[in-house]
Write a protein that holds these residues in place. Structure first.
Motif, mmCIF file in Angstrom:
data_model
loop_
_atom_site.group_PDB
_atom_site.id
_atom_site.type_symbol
_atom_site.label_atom_id
_atom_site.label_comp_id
_atom_site.label_asym_id
_atom_site.label_seq_id
_atom_site.Cartn_x
_atom_site.Cartn_y
_atom_site.Cartn_z
ATOM 1 N N PRO A 146 -20.311 -9.632 16.690
ATOM 2 C CA PRO A 146 -20.450 -10.875 17.415
ATOM 3 C C PRO A 146 -21.715 -11.136 17.718
ATOM 4 O O PRO A 146 -22.597 -10.418 17.976
ATOM 5 C CB PRO A 146 -19.418 -10.493 18.601
ATOM 6 C CG PRO A 146 -19.446 -9.020 18.864
ATOM 7 C CD PRO A 146 -19.548 -8.561 17.320
ATOM 8 N N LEU A 147 -21.923 -12.521 17.937
ATOM 9 C CA LEU A 147 -23.361 -12.824 18.340
ATOM 10 C C LEU A 147 -23.721 -12.149 19.702
ATOM 11 O O LEU A 147 -24.851 -11.941 19.912
ATOM 12 C CB LEU A 147 -23.517 -14.436 18.515
ATOM 13 C CG LEU A 147 -24.886 -14.994 18.572
ATOM 14 C CD1 LEU A 147 -25.654 -14.542 17.368
ATOM 15 C CD2 LEU A 147 -24.694 -16.611 18.669
ATOM 16 N N ILE A 148 -22.629 -12.188 20.713
ATOM 17 C CA ILE A 148 -22.888 -11.615 22.046
ATOM 18 C C ILE A 148 -22.465 -10.393 21.887
ATOM 19 O O ILE A 148 -21.337 -9.764 21.812
ATOM 20 C CB ILE A 148 -22.160 -12.321 23.037
ATOM 21 C CG1 ILE A 148 -22.578 -13.816 23.210
ATOM 22 C CG2 ILE A 148 -22.319 -11.504 24.463
ATOM 23 C CD1 ILE A 148 -21.415 -14.557 24.337
ATOM 24 N N PRO A 149 -23.513 -9.059 21.993
ATOM 25 C CA PRO A 149 -23.231 -7.862 21.417
ATOM 26 C C PRO A 149 -22.048 -7.144 22.334
ATOM 27 O O PRO A 149 -22.103 -7.139 23.454
ATOM 28 C CB PRO A 149 -24.767 -7.078 21.767
ATOM 29 C CG PRO A 149 -25.463 -8.168 21.633
ATOM 30 C CD PRO A 149 -24.875 -9.277 22.089
ATOM 31 N N TYR A 150 -21.058 -6.377 21.572
ATOM 32 C CA TYR A 150 -20.146 -5.666 22.326
ATOM 33 C C TYR A 150 -20.767 -4.876 23.330
ATOM 34 O O TYR A 150 -19.992 -4.684 24.403
ATOM 35 C CB TYR A 150 -19.315 -4.781 21.306
ATOM 36 C CG TYR A 150 -18.450 -5.584 20.376
ATOM 37 C CD1 TYR A 150 -17.405 -6.452 21.332
ATOM 38 C CD2 TYR A 150 -18.342 -5.584 19.339
ATOM 39 C CE1 TYR A 150 -16.435 -7.342 20.330
ATOM 40 C CE2 TYR A 150 -17.373 -6.203 18.490
ATOM 41 C CZ TYR A 150 -16.383 -6.755 18.874
ATOM 42 O OH TYR A 150 -15.446 -7.736 18.319
ATOM 43 N N SER A 151 -21.654 -4.109 23.077
ATOM 44 C CA SER A 151 -22.436 -3.316 24.154
ATOM 45 C C SER A 151 -22.743 -3.754 25.618
ATOM 46 O O SER A 151 -22.923 -3.081 26.452
ATOM 47 C CB SER A 151 -23.788 -2.588 23.647
ATOM 48 O OG SER A 151 -24.813 -3.607 23.481
ATOM 49 N N LEU A 152 -22.929 -5.170 25.567
ATOM 50 C CA LEU A 152 -23.504 -5.906 26.615
ATOM 51 C C LEU A 152 -22.419 -6.550 27.269
ATOM 52 O O LEU A 152 -22.353 -7.082 28.445
ATOM 53 C CB LEU A 152 -24.491 -6.893 26.429
ATOM 54 C CG LEU A 152 -25.680 -6.618 25.714
ATOM 55 C CD1 LEU A 152 -26.715 -7.557 25.512
ATOM 56 C CD2 LEU A 152 -26.307 -5.395 27.014
ATOM 57 N N HIS A 153 -20.967 -6.630 26.698
ATOM 58 C CA HIS A 153 -19.897 -7.400 27.443
ATOM 59 C C HIS A 153 -19.485 -6.600 28.974
ATOM 60 O O HIS A 153 -19.276 -7.466 29.622
ATOM 61 C CB HIS A 153 -18.810 -7.151 26.535
ATOM 62 C CG HIS A 153 -18.702 -7.986 25.344
ATOM 63 N ND1 HIS A 153 -17.393 -8.255 24.462
ATOM 64 C CD2 HIS A 153 -19.546 -8.704 24.601
ATOM 65 C CE1 HIS A 153 -17.953 -9.067 23.557
ATOM 66 N NE2 HIS A 153 -19.212 -9.367 23.528
ATOM 67 N N PRO A 154 -19.644 -5.457 28.987
ATOM 68 C CA PRO A 154 -19.431 -4.948 30.394
ATOM 69 C C PRO A 154 -20.220 -5.532 31.366
ATOM 70 O O PRO A 154 -19.819 -5.745 32.532
ATOM 71 C CB PRO A 154 -19.224 -3.314 30.132
ATOM 72 C CG PRO A 154 -18.930 -3.197 28.795
ATOM 73 C CD PRO A 154 -19.511 -4.404 28.055
ATOM 74 N N GLU A 155 -21.437 -5.381 31.109
ATOM 75 C CA GLU A 155 -22.503 -5.931 31.949
ATOM 76 C C GLU A 155 -22.532 -7.378 32.286
ATOM 77 O O GLU A 155 -22.472 -7.766 33.639
ATOM 78 C CB GLU A 155 -23.973 -5.748 31.542
ATOM 79 C CG GLU A 155 -24.330 -4.189 31.563
ATOM 80 C CD GLU A 155 -25.776 -3.875 30.987
ATOM 81 O OE1 GLU A 155 -26.597 -4.617 31.539
ATOM 82 O OE2 GLU A 155 -25.881 -3.242 29.952
ATOM 83 N N LEU A 156 -21.993 -8.119 31.414
ATOM 84 C CA LEU A 156 -21.811 -9.556 31.653
ATOM 85 C C LEU A 156 -20.567 -9.614 32.465
ATOM 86 O O LEU A 156 -20.736 -10.561 33.365
ATOM 87 C CB LEU A 156 -21.599 -10.279 30.124
ATOM 88 C CG LEU A 156 -22.987 -10.296 29.265
ATOM 89 C CD1 LEU A 156 -22.462 -10.762 27.863
ATOM 90 C CD2 LEU A 156 -23.921 -11.358 29.738
ATOM 91 N N LEU A 157 -19.720 -9.266 32.324
ATOM 92 C CA LEU A 157 -18.464 -9.261 32.965
ATOM 93 C C LEU A 157 -18.569 -8.879 34.552
ATOM 94 O O LEU A 157 -18.156 -9.513 35.412
ATOM 95 C CB LEU A 157 -17.232 -8.390 32.425
ATOM 96 C CG LEU A 157 -16.694 -8.855 30.973
ATOM 97 C CD1 LEU A 157 -15.556 -7.983 30.697
ATOM 98 C CD2 LEU A 157 -16.258 -10.496 31.144
#
Length: 241
Positions: free
Chosen positions: A83-94
């Motif tokens: 995905p364009l928004i990296p999976y690795s950064l999803h927790p931080e974004l949430l």
């Protein structure tokens, strides 16, 4: 094909993405339900197929609708290996999205975006800027930042919908993308934070009960001339149309 293989230092935006966005902004920015209304699937697939055969293809000459091009653009991001928004950064974004203070929340999100791979960052900025322009025409196309985020966040984040734990955070995921669209200038162009209002704008026809928040106009390129809206057919007093 990985996103990194589709760009160069001189051309940081994939040519297919660039062609689709330019076509949409030149011909259909005011189209009602843009990105929500599905285009012809055959035309959508043919756009990508023709591009693969000839990168110099002219979308205007193909005589396809703006909705077909919009669908092809979404399909491009849906088909990327990651995905364009990296999976690795999803927790931080949430976690950042849960911060109650608006200013603190926006600054936290801005710091996380800086962690994107440079290629992802450039393309993400390009797409979000485009969606912001679409939202500026929401009185005509009915696509506010809220409505656009509903259409785009699953494509940009590609979550695991089979994960029950994830289902409880879908609204937060959507709000992250909505915030990026609303605060585009703050995140990417050193602009000021946009103050939104509490006035409710009309939702798209397919979501009659949904409340949406209008955008405060940003300093972006001049909008296209609104298309003429045909008046509704009036009912005869005797009940005969």
């Amino acid at each position: 094909m990985p996103l990194q293989d589709l760009v160069t230092a001189e051309k940081p935006i994939p040519l297919f993405v660039e062609k689709c966005v330019e076509f949409i902004e030149d011909t259909g920015l005011c189209t009602e339900g843009l990105y929500r209304v599905s285009g012809n699937k055959t035309d959508q697939d043919n756009i990508q197929k023709q591009f693969d055969q000839d990168h110099n293809i002219n979308l205007v000459s193909m005589e396809v609708t703006v909705n077909a091009v919009a669908g092809a653009l979404k399909a491009f991001f849906a088909d990327l290996p990651d995905p364009l928004i990296p999976y690795s950064l999803h927790p931080e974004l949430l976690e950042a999205a849960k911060i109650l203070d608006k200013t603190e929340r926006l600054h936290a999100l801005k710091e996380i975006v800086k962690k994107f791979h440079p290629v992802n960052y450039d393309v993400f900025r390009y797409v979000i800027t485009h969606l912001n322009r679409v939202s500026q025409q929401n009185k005509i196309n009915l696509m506010t930042a809220d409505n656009l985020s509903i259409c785009f966040w699953p494509t940009l984040m590609r979550p695991d919908f089979e994960n029950r734990e994830f289902l409880s955070t879908t609204k937060i995921h959507q709000s992250v993308v909505e915030t990026f669209i609303q605060q585009c200038q703050f995140f990417f162009y050193n602009g000021e934070i946009v103050e939104t209002t509490n006035i409710v704008a009309p939702p798209p026809p397919s979501n009659p009960g949904q409340l949406v928040e209008p955008m405060v106009p940003l300093q972006l390129p001049p909008p296209l001339q609104p298309q003429l809206i045909q008046p509704q057919l009036q009912t005869d007093p005797l009940g005969i149309i």
